[in-house]
Scaffold this active site. Structure first.
Site, PDB file in Angstrom:
ATOM      1  N   ASN A  24       0.863  -1.177   0.000  1.00  0.00           N
ATOM      2  CA  ASN A  24       0.000   0.000   0.000  1.00  0.00           C
ATOM      3  C   ASN A  24       0.903   1.231   0.000  1.00  0.00           C
ATOM      4  O   ASN A  24       1.453   1.611   1.026  1.00  0.00           O
ATOM      5  CB  ASN A  24      -0.888  -0.042   1.255  1.00  0.00           C
ATOM      6  CG  ASN A  24      -1.822   1.143   1.347  1.00  0.00           C
ATOM      7  OD1 ASN A  24      -1.747   2.073   0.539  1.00  0.00           O
ATOM      8  ND2 ASN A  24      -2.691   1.112   2.333  1.00  0.00           N
ATOM      9  N   ARG A  40      -2.754  -2.063  -3.299  1.00  0.00           N
ATOM     10  CA  ARG A  40      -3.912  -1.204  -3.097  1.00  0.00           C
ATOM     11  C   ARG A  40      -3.788  -0.042  -4.077  1.00  0.00           C
ATOM     12  O   ARG A  40      -2.757   0.628  -4.138  1.00  0.00           O
ATOM     13  CB  ARG A  40      -3.908  -0.673  -1.676  1.00  0.00           C
ATOM     14  CG  ARG A  40      -5.061   0.275  -1.461  1.00  0.00           C
ATOM     15  CD  ARG A  40      -4.844   1.127  -0.259  1.00  0.00           C
ATOM     16  NE  ARG A  40      -5.987   2.011  -0.095  1.00  0.00           N
ATOM     17  CZ  ARG A  40      -5.909   3.170   0.540  1.00  0.00           C
ATOM     18  NH1 ARG A  40      -4.761   3.577   1.055  1.00  0.00           N
ATOM     19  NH2 ARG A  40      -6.982   3.918   0.667  1.00  0.00           N
ATOM     20  N   HIS A  83     -12.799   3.610   0.252  1.00  0.00           N
ATOM     21  CA  HIS A  83     -12.823   2.611   1.340  1.00  0.00           C
ATOM     22  C   HIS A  83     -13.587   1.350   0.925  1.00  0.00           C
ATOM     23  O   HIS A  83     -14.061   0.590   1.777  1.00  0.00           O
ATOM     24  CB  HIS A  83     -13.558   3.155   2.601  1.00  0.00           C
ATOM     25  CG  HIS A  83     -12.785   4.146   3.402  1.00  0.00           C
ATOM     26  ND1 HIS A  83     -13.419   5.132   4.135  1.00  0.00           N
ATOM     27  CD2 HIS A  83     -11.462   4.303   3.621  1.00  0.00           C
ATOM     28  CE1 HIS A  83     -12.522   5.857   4.763  1.00  0.00           C
ATOM     29  NE2 HIS A  83     -11.318   5.379   4.464  1.00  0.00           N
ATOM     30  N   LEU A 114     -15.068   4.226  10.407  1.00  0.00           N
ATOM     31  CA  LEU A 114     -14.769   5.471  11.119  1.00  0.00           C
ATOM     32  C   LEU A 114     -13.326   5.461  11.604  1.00  0.00           C
ATOM     33  O   LEU A 114     -12.982   4.754  12.559  1.00  0.00           O
ATOM     34  CB  LEU A 114     -15.728   5.631  12.313  1.00  0.00           C
ATOM     35  CG  LEU A 114     -17.228   5.471  12.003  1.00  0.00           C
ATOM     36  CD1 LEU A 114     -18.052   5.610  13.277  1.00  0.00           C
ATOM     37  CD2 LEU A 114     -17.695   6.466  10.953  1.00  0.00           C
ATOM     38  N   GLY A 115     -12.482   6.191  10.913  1.00  0.00           N
ATOM     39  CA  GLY A 115     -11.084   6.325  11.323  1.00  0.00           C
ATOM     40  C   GLY A 115     -10.689   7.763  11.073  1.00  0.00           C
ATOM     41  O   GLY A 115     -11.545   8.657  11.114  1.00  0.00           O
ATOM     42  N   ASN A 116      -9.423   7.967  10.770  1.00  0.00           N
ATOM     43  CA  ASN A 116      -8.984   9.303  10.379  1.00  0.00           C
ATOM     44  C   ASN A 116      -9.743   9.781   9.162  1.00  0.00           C
ATOM     45  O   ASN A 116     -10.229  10.900   9.093  1.00  0.00           O
ATOM     46  CB  ASN A 116      -7.517   9.204  10.015  1.00  0.00           C
ATOM     47  CG  ASN A 116      -6.729  10.130  10.841  1.00  0.00           C
ATOM     48  OD1 ASN A 116      -7.216  11.203  11.189  1.00  0.00           O
ATOM     49  ND2 ASN A 116      -5.520   9.723  11.166  1.00  0.00           N
ATOM     50  N   ASP A 137      -6.732  13.713  16.161  1.00  0.00           N
ATOM     51  CA  ASP A 137      -6.874  12.362  16.704  1.00  0.00           C
ATOM     52  C   ASP A 137      -8.056  12.327  17.672  1.00  0.00           C
ATOM     53  O   ASP A 137      -8.109  13.100  18.628  1.00  0.00           O
ATOM     54  CB  ASP A 137      -5.570  11.969  17.419  1.00  0.00           C
ATOM     55  CG  ASP A 137      -5.548  10.499  17.756  1.00  0.00           C
ATOM     56  OD1 ASP A 137      -6.436  10.039  18.515  1.00  0.00           O
ATOM     57  OD2 ASP A 137      -4.652   9.792  17.265  1.00  0.00           O
ATOM     58  N   ARG A 157      -8.855  10.383  19.998  1.00  0.00           N
ATOM     59  CA  ARG A 157      -8.570  10.140  21.417  1.00  0.00           C
ATOM     60  C   ARG A 157      -8.239  11.438  22.145  1.00  0.00           C
ATOM     61  O   ARG A 157      -8.697  11.668  23.254  1.00  0.00           O
ATOM     62  CB  ARG A 157      -7.409   9.146  21.571  1.00  0.00           C
ATOM     63  CG  ARG A 157      -7.863   7.720  21.461  1.00  0.00           C
ATOM     64  CD  ARG A 157      -6.706   6.796  21.274  1.00  0.00           C
ATOM     65  NE  ARG A 157      -6.016   7.078  20.017  1.00  0.00           N
ATOM     66  CZ  ARG A 157      -5.197   6.241  19.416  1.00  0.00           C
ATOM     67  NH1 ARG A 157      -4.924   5.097  19.970  1.00  0.00           N
ATOM     68  NH2 ARG A 157      -4.644   6.556  18.269  1.00  0.00           N
ATOM     69  N   LEU A 191     -11.735   4.209  15.092  1.00  0.00           N
ATOM     70  CA  LEU A 191     -12.719   4.720  16.050  1.00  0.00           C
ATOM     71  C   LEU A 191     -13.891   3.745  16.188  1.00  0.00           C
ATOM     72  O   LEU A 191     -14.325   3.433  17.298  1.00  0.00           O
ATOM     73  CB  LEU A 191     -13.223   6.087  15.557  1.00  0.00           C
ATOM     74  CG  LEU A 191     -14.234   6.788  16.434  1.00  0.00           C
ATOM     75  CD1 LEU A 191     -13.535   7.423  17.626  1.00  0.00           C
ATOM     76  CD2 LEU A 191     -14.981   7.853  15.652  1.00  0.00           C
TER      77      LEU A 191
END
Ligand code: ADP
Length: 397
Positions: A7, A90, A179, A206-208, A280, A282, A329
């Site tokens: 990737n 990818r 995605h 759900l991520g960055n 981020d 978090r 996430l």
């Protein structure tokens, strides 16, 4: 049968080597700061990370180091590159040319070059990665797995923007969605678990980067990302959906160039832009917990936007059997899953707090009585790429 998955990003690359006899990971790693001072690669061997700092002027040199590390006797991974039967890449953008993965040949390379104007940040790196492997591992088949392919089943009423139609025919401006490998992987997993192939599923990656997809009987029918990965949800640093009139308004007010405006939308917006704290989740959740109001606001906007997509996609499909959470996430944050689903009880969505108290593993988190099943399914795009690579090459090797 061993398959290498690559990737490539503009200055980084991730890799995994899998043994497809048992789908076990042999090793994984990443290369950072390609072409930049301080470049290094990291390889995981038997649970230990080995980081090596070395000058990596381009992707070809970086991949040469990765291949050397794979056969390095001190790591004991494989004894020769001949053990690698095929390489899966990818590829971000396949436009309308590819609705599934494909064996890479000269025609495909030409098509990827044509797609570059649609993904100027991503496709060039993907192309360089494929060329480097062709040069370093001659004769080994390469397969392209596209982020856009799964969404090629969308209908024109979903993918055509209400712009003059010629913008589509002349410039290929339409919604493509991204995605796709992840949405496909987690929805297939749910179909397996529920033992049905006629399900109406909404998958939330759900991520960055973040996107939601409506999947009816295994086919993507709608997705939140569009012409680029900027559309749709609020993300780490991306604005997602905004009123397009804001762009010219702000360019004038703030005296911005096109590049500066693009930079604002892609790199300075999202939960970073609203919270002013971090991209981020978090960090932003920690700040909100300490009473930082703009962090709380950023999270509220994010969660409301996901909820809007989930509910509207249920309407698009005329029903809903399952919701899936995945991505950094989605897999880890019980609070986000709970708050996104909250308010959808009228649609038959009910989370069980105890079951939801889980992270990073496959789990059903809806209550016994919930009409709609809710799952956490860790995504595994690399395994999905390796499976497609195996499928397309197994008769050749
Ligand atoms: P990428 O799009 O870069 O692949 P990931 O899918 O790895 O992103 O997701 C990264 C995001 O997931 C980060 O914003 C991170 O804060 C968030 N995340 C990971 N674990 C948790 C957690 N326990 N609670 C909240 N957010 C989390």
């Amino acid at each position: 049968m061993k398959i290498l998955v690559i990737n490539c990003g503009s200055s980084s690359l991730k890799f995994q080597l899998l043994d497809m006899e048992n789908e076990k990971l042999i090793t994984s790693g990443l290369v950072e700061r390609i072409g930049i001072e301080g470049s290094c690669y990291l390889i995981n061997v038997a649970g230990e990370k080995h980081r090596v700092y070395v000058d990596l002027p381009d992707h070809s040199v970086a991949l040469k180091h990765v291949l050397d590390a794979l056969v390095d006797p001190q790591y004991g991974l494989i004894s020769s590159l001949d053990e690698i039967s095929a390489v899966g890449h990818r590829v971000v953008h396949g436009a309308e040319a590819y609705a599934s993965s494909v064996m890479i040949d000269d025609d495909v390379m030409n098509e990827l070059i044509k797609c570059t104007e649609l993904a100027p940040l991503h496709n060039p790196a993907n192309i360089i990665g494929i060329e480097a492997i062709q040069q370093l591992m001659p004769g080994v088949p390469n397969v392209g797995v596209f982020d856009t392919a799964f969404h090629q089943t969308m209908e024109p009423s979903s993918y055509i923007y209400a712009l003059p139609y010629e913008m589509y025919t002349k410039h290929r401006v339409r919604r493509y969605g991204f995605h796709g490998t992840s949405h496909k992987y987690v929805s297939e997993r749910v179909a397996d678990i529920m033992g049905r192939d006629d399900l109406k599923i909404v998958t939330c990656h759900l991520g960055n980067g973040a996107s939601v997809t409506a999947i009816d009987s295994g086919k993507s029918v709608d997705t939140s990302m569009g012409f680029t990965p900027l559309e749709g949800l609020v993300m780490g640093t991306r604005s997602g959906q905004i009123d397009p009139a804001i762009i010219s308004f702000l360019m004038e007010k703030e005296n911005l160039t096109i590049n500066e405006m693009n930079d604002m939308l892609n790199k300075k917006s999202g939960i970073l832009g609203v919270s002013g704290v971090s991209s981020d989740f978090r960090d932003v959740e920690a700040a909100a917990a300490e009473g930082h109001e703009r962090s709380q606001l950023a999270l509220d906007i994010f969660r409301r936007r996901v909820k809007r997509y989930v509910a509207s996609y249920a309407a698009v499909m005329g029903g809903l059997d399952a919701i899936v959470f995945t991505g950094g996430l989605g897999e880890n944050s019980a609070e986000d899953r709970k708050l996104i689903c909250d308010g959808m009880q009228f649609m038959g969505v009910e989370i069980d707090d105890e079951r939801n108290n889980t992270r990073g593993v496959e789990a059903e988190i809806s209550s016994e009585n919930s009409k709609v099943k809710v799952f956490v399914i860790p995504t595994n795009e690399e395994l999905a790429i390796a499976r497609d690579t195996l499928k397309l090459t197994k008769d050749l090797i």
